[in-house]
Motif scaffolding. Structure first.
Motif, mmCIF file in Angstrom:
data_model
loop_
_atom_site.group_PDB
_atom_site.id
_atom_site.type_symbol
_atom_site.label_atom_id
_atom_site.label_comp_id
_atom_site.label_asym_id
_atom_site.label_seq_id
_atom_site.Cartn_x
_atom_site.Cartn_y
_atom_site.Cartn_z
ATOM 1 N N TYR A 1 0.947 -1.321 0.261
ATOM 2 C CA TYR A 1 -0.056 0.001 -0.096
ATOM 3 C C TYR A 1 0.721 1.183 -0.087
ATOM 4 O O TYR A 1 0.718 2.156 -0.766
ATOM 5 C CB TYR A 1 -0.785 0.077 1.354
ATOM 6 N N GLU A 2 1.828 1.243 0.981
ATOM 7 C CA GLU A 2 2.415 2.505 1.076
ATOM 8 C C GLU A 2 3.427 3.016 -0.067
ATOM 9 O O GLU A 2 3.630 3.868 -0.644
ATOM 10 C CB GLU A 2 3.436 2.419 2.274
ATOM 11 N N TYR A 3 4.004 1.849 -0.800
ATOM 12 C CA TYR A 3 4.645 1.771 -1.933
ATOM 13 C C TYR A 3 3.943 2.152 -3.145
ATOM 14 O O TYR A 3 4.320 3.073 -3.939
ATOM 15 C CB TYR A 3 5.449 0.467 -2.482
ATOM 16 N N LEU A 4 2.527 1.586 -3.277
ATOM 17 C CA LEU A 4 1.808 2.050 -4.310
ATOM 18 C C LEU A 4 1.444 3.746 -4.269
ATOM 19 O O LEU A 4 1.583 4.554 -5.146
ATOM 20 C CB LEU A 4 0.417 1.593 -4.529
ATOM 21 N N THR A 5 1.431 4.354 -3.010
ATOM 22 C CA THR A 5 1.284 5.830 -2.951
ATOM 23 C C THR A 5 2.498 6.543 -3.239
ATOM 24 O O THR A 5 2.496 7.540 -3.701
ATOM 25 C CB THR A 5 1.055 5.984 -1.342
ATOM 26 N N ALA A 6 3.765 5.880 -2.751
ATOM 27 C CA ALA A 6 4.971 6.660 -2.828
ATOM 28 C C ALA A 6 5.175 6.618 -4.525
ATOM 29 O O ALA A 6 5.769 7.590 -5.047
ATOM 30 C CB ALA A 6 6.021 5.961 -2.287
ATOM 31 N N SER A 7 5.047 5.544 -5.328
ATOM 32 C CA SER A 7 5.436 5.456 -6.628
ATOM 33 C C SER A 7 4.308 5.931 -7.700
ATOM 34 O O SER A 7 4.636 6.406 -8.753
ATOM 35 C CB SER A 7 5.503 3.855 -6.827
ATOM 36 N N GLY A 8 3.252 6.454 -6.899
ATOM 37 C CA GLY A 8 2.278 7.185 -7.982
ATOM 38 C C GLY A 8 1.370 6.214 -8.800
ATOM 39 O O GLY A 8 0.632 6.511 -9.802
ATOM 40 N N LYS B 1 -1.152 4.117 -7.229
ATOM 41 C CA LYS B 1 -2.158 3.711 -6.840
ATOM 42 C C LYS B 1 -3.534 3.528 -7.427
ATOM 43 O O LYS B 1 -4.372 3.039 -6.901
ATOM 44 C CB LYS B 1 -2.319 4.305 -5.321
ATOM 45 N N ASP B 2 -3.370 4.295 -8.581
ATOM 46 C CA ASP B 2 -4.509 4.352 -9.298
ATOM 47 C C ASP B 2 -4.326 3.282 -10.675
ATOM 48 O O ASP B 2 -5.161 3.304 -11.472
ATOM 49 C CB ASP B 2 -4.938 5.702 -9.886
ATOM 50 N N ASP B 3 -3.115 2.682 -10.758
ATOM 51 C CA ASP B 3 -2.961 1.775 -11.725
ATOM 52 C C ASP B 3 -3.802 0.465 -11.490
ATOM 53 O O ASP B 3 -3.930 -0.190 -10.351
ATOM 54 C CB ASP B 3 -1.564 1.296 -11.706
ATOM 55 N N ILE B 4 -4.556 0.004 -12.537
ATOM 56 C CA ILE B 4 -5.581 -0.743 -12.454
ATOM 57 C C ILE B 4 -4.878 -2.319 -11.998
ATOM 58 O O ILE B 4 -5.516 -2.954 -11.159
ATOM 59 C CB ILE B 4 -6.424 -1.212 -13.895
ATOM 60 N N ALA C 1 -3.324 -5.721 -5.150
ATOM 61 C CA ALA C 1 -3.398 -5.245 -3.825
ATOM 62 C C ALA C 1 -4.693 -5.788 -3.163
ATOM 63 O O ALA C 1 -4.638 -6.109 -2.129
ATOM 64 C CB ALA C 1 -3.287 -3.902 -3.817
ATOM 65 N N ARG C 2 -5.725 -5.583 -4.045
ATOM 66 C CA ARG C 2 -7.095 -6.054 -3.386
ATOM 67 C C ARG C 2 -6.909 -7.470 -3.371
ATOM 68 O O ARG C 2 -7.337 -7.940 -2.152
ATOM 69 C CB ARG C 2 -8.153 -5.573 -4.268
ATOM 70 N N GLN D 1 -5.634 4.599 2.080
ATOM 71 C CA GLN D 1 -4.640 5.351 1.005
ATOM 72 C C GLN D 1 -4.982 4.742 -0.397
ATOM 73 O O GLN D 1 -4.913 5.454 -1.390
ATOM 74 C CB GLN D 1 -3.263 5.441 1.240
ATOM 75 N N ILE D 2 -5.411 3.465 -0.583
ATOM 76 C CA ILE D 2 -5.793 2.965 -1.953
ATOM 77 C C ILE D 2 -7.206 2.574 -2.077
ATOM 78 O O ILE D 2 -7.822 2.892 -3.242
ATOM 79 C CB ILE D 2 -4.981 1.425 -1.862
ATOM 80 N N PHE D 3 -7.823 2.379 -1.082
ATOM 81 C CA PHE D 3 -9.072 1.813 -1.154
ATOM 82 C C PHE D 3 -10.260 2.599 -0.357
ATOM 83 O O PHE D 3 -11.278 2.185 -0.180
ATOM 84 C CB PHE D 3 -9.481 0.338 -0.950
ATOM 85 N N GLU D 4 -9.931 3.750 0.080
ATOM 86 C CA GLU D 4 -10.623 4.559 1.093
ATOM 87 C C GLU D 4 -11.395 3.714 2.061
ATOM 88 O O GLU D 4 -10.486 3.326 2.921
ATOM 89 C CB GLU D 4 -11.586 5.216 0.167
#
Length: 420
Positions: free
Chosen positions: A136-143, A145-148, A154-155, A198-201
């Motif tokens: 999760y934290e990596y997806l936020t840092a790398s930009g 987190k919206d990549d399908i 992640a889900r 941060q990924i899935f609200e």
């Protein structure tokens, strides 16, 4: 902004000084120790086993520290400063998730060799928890987190983990005694669900709220004013074996998780309840003679019954009254969180005592970072800086969280909760 409280006016200057000290320790001491030696540039992944001076002591690659190290450096990137080298170190962990470290069914292996062979294929729920929250934290840092594709992965990992923590077969393999439930599994699920925001609200809000309820009202027993590490499935205490164990580190970690959950859910009662339980922990497990928190105590007699007198940390044996690095880190932040969320003067005083204890006992002012284990009197017992269970996680996370907490309190964005 309204009139500042007396607590704020009294402690503002010291908080400003402390925040600078936490940041300095983080950026000039703890983070450099790991960033200079963590990445295995030959085989990929992380090397985390180092002696006091930072010399490599083993080249095993513990599964816990794939997710933990990825989390640590992504967190630094997301909250402290967007340094490319920190994002790179987080990327190292993400890349390692695509190696033999991944078992292929949404779970991850416990121990790898330096060259990428599976040493121990046992799958630990905690390894999985750390991998998911690190991701999760990596997806936020790398930009990303919206990549399908990344979100779907992640889900899938999250949903697999949430099934496993309810599976009796998985729990039995994890060593949870039959007919009982373990607090550590509950609160680790709490923080994974909470950090998934941060990924899935709020998709997993029901999970973090139920886990918070369990931590605050089931594992914590009002009649005995004791937080337990194990309770029966129905939530009642079991006064034998593991059921007698009071674990301050796990409890305090869960308490600040619960305070964060209280803020996220806008449920101030979570924060107040966590503050109350922290008083129980202080009464039972804080060493008023030498400072710091014991490793664990027996619910009635302080000294744990055998065989719970000792705990094995990799190849190191720690007694019940030893001072363990991660417990002091979690206590330091839990006390700060309670002191500032509730403007609690008692917890503030203990927090200041812990700041002094860490500075004078836990920190290695010669070679950097924190000692692993101290004797009760504060003398070093295990002076190495990393092994299978110690690496870049509890200490840097506590320092990052302290910086963020203090800044938010001083700027007025931290919700302050007072009992009615």
């Amino acid at each position: 902004m309204g009139e500042k409280s007396m607590f704020y006016k009294t402690h503002r200057d010291e908080l400003q000084r402390l925040e600078k000290g936490f940041e300095r320790q983080l950026l000039e001491d703890v983070v450099p120790f790991w960033s200079e030696r963590l990445e295995d540039q030959e085989y990929g992944g992380y090397l985390t086993c180092f002696d006091r001076q930072g010399r490599l002591s083993s080249d095993i690659k513990p599964g816990w520290f794939v997710g933990r190290s990825m989390y640590c450096f992504a967190l630094l990137y997301n909250t402290i400063e967007k340094r490319p080298e920190w994002l790179h170190l987080a990327q190292v962990g993400r890349d390692y998730m695509d190696t033999a470290f991944a078992r292929g069914d949404g779970r991850f292996n416990q121990m790898m060799s330096r060259d990428g062979r599976v040493i121990n294929g046992f799958t630990s729920l905690f390894t999985d928890h750390f991998a998911v929250k690190g991701f999760y934290e990596y997806l936020t840092a790398s930009g990303l987190k919206d990549d399908i594709a990344q979100r779907e992965y992640a889900r899938a990992l999250t949903e697999k983990l949430l099934r496993d923590v309810e599976d009796p077969t998985v729990l039995q393999l994890e060593g949870v005694p039959r007919g009982m439930k373990k607090h550590a599994i509950n609160f680790m699920t709490l923080i994974v669900a909470l950090e998934s925001r941060q990924i899935f609200e709020n998709d997993f809000k029901m999970v973090w709220e139920e886990c918070t309820r369990q931590s605050l009202y089931v594992f914590a027993n009002d009649e005995m004013q004791a937080p337990f590490e194990y309770v029966r499935i129905d939530g009642t205490p079991q006064m034998e074996g593991e059921g007698r164990l009071v674990d301050p580190g796990h409890t305090m970690e869960s308490l600040w998780f619960s305070m964060h959950a209280g803020e996220a859910s806008q449920k101030p009662e979570y924060i107040l309840r966590a503050s109350t339980i922290l008083d129980w922990v202080l009464e039972r497990t804080y060493d008023r003679e030498f400072g710091g928190f014991y490793q664990h105590v027996d619910v009635d007699t302080t000294v744990p019954q055998k065989p719970w007198m000792e705990t094995q940390y990799d190849c190191y044996t720690a007694s019940w009254d030893d001072k363990i690095w991660w417990i002091q880190a979690e206590g330091l932040y839990a006390l700060a969180a309670s002191a500032l969320y509730t403007e609690n003067e008692r917890h503030w005083r203990y927090f200041i005592q812990m700041v002094d204890y860490v500075e004078n006992a836990m920190r290695d002012h010669v070679w950097g970072e924190w000692y692993a284990i101290l004797n009760r009197d504060g003398s070093p017992k295990v002076d190495c800086k990393g092994f299978a269970l110690k690496g870049p996680y509890h200490v840097p996370r506590a320092l990052v969280n302290l910086c963020v907490l203090v800044r938010r309190y001083l700027e007025g964005s931290l919700p302050v909760v007072r009992s009615q």
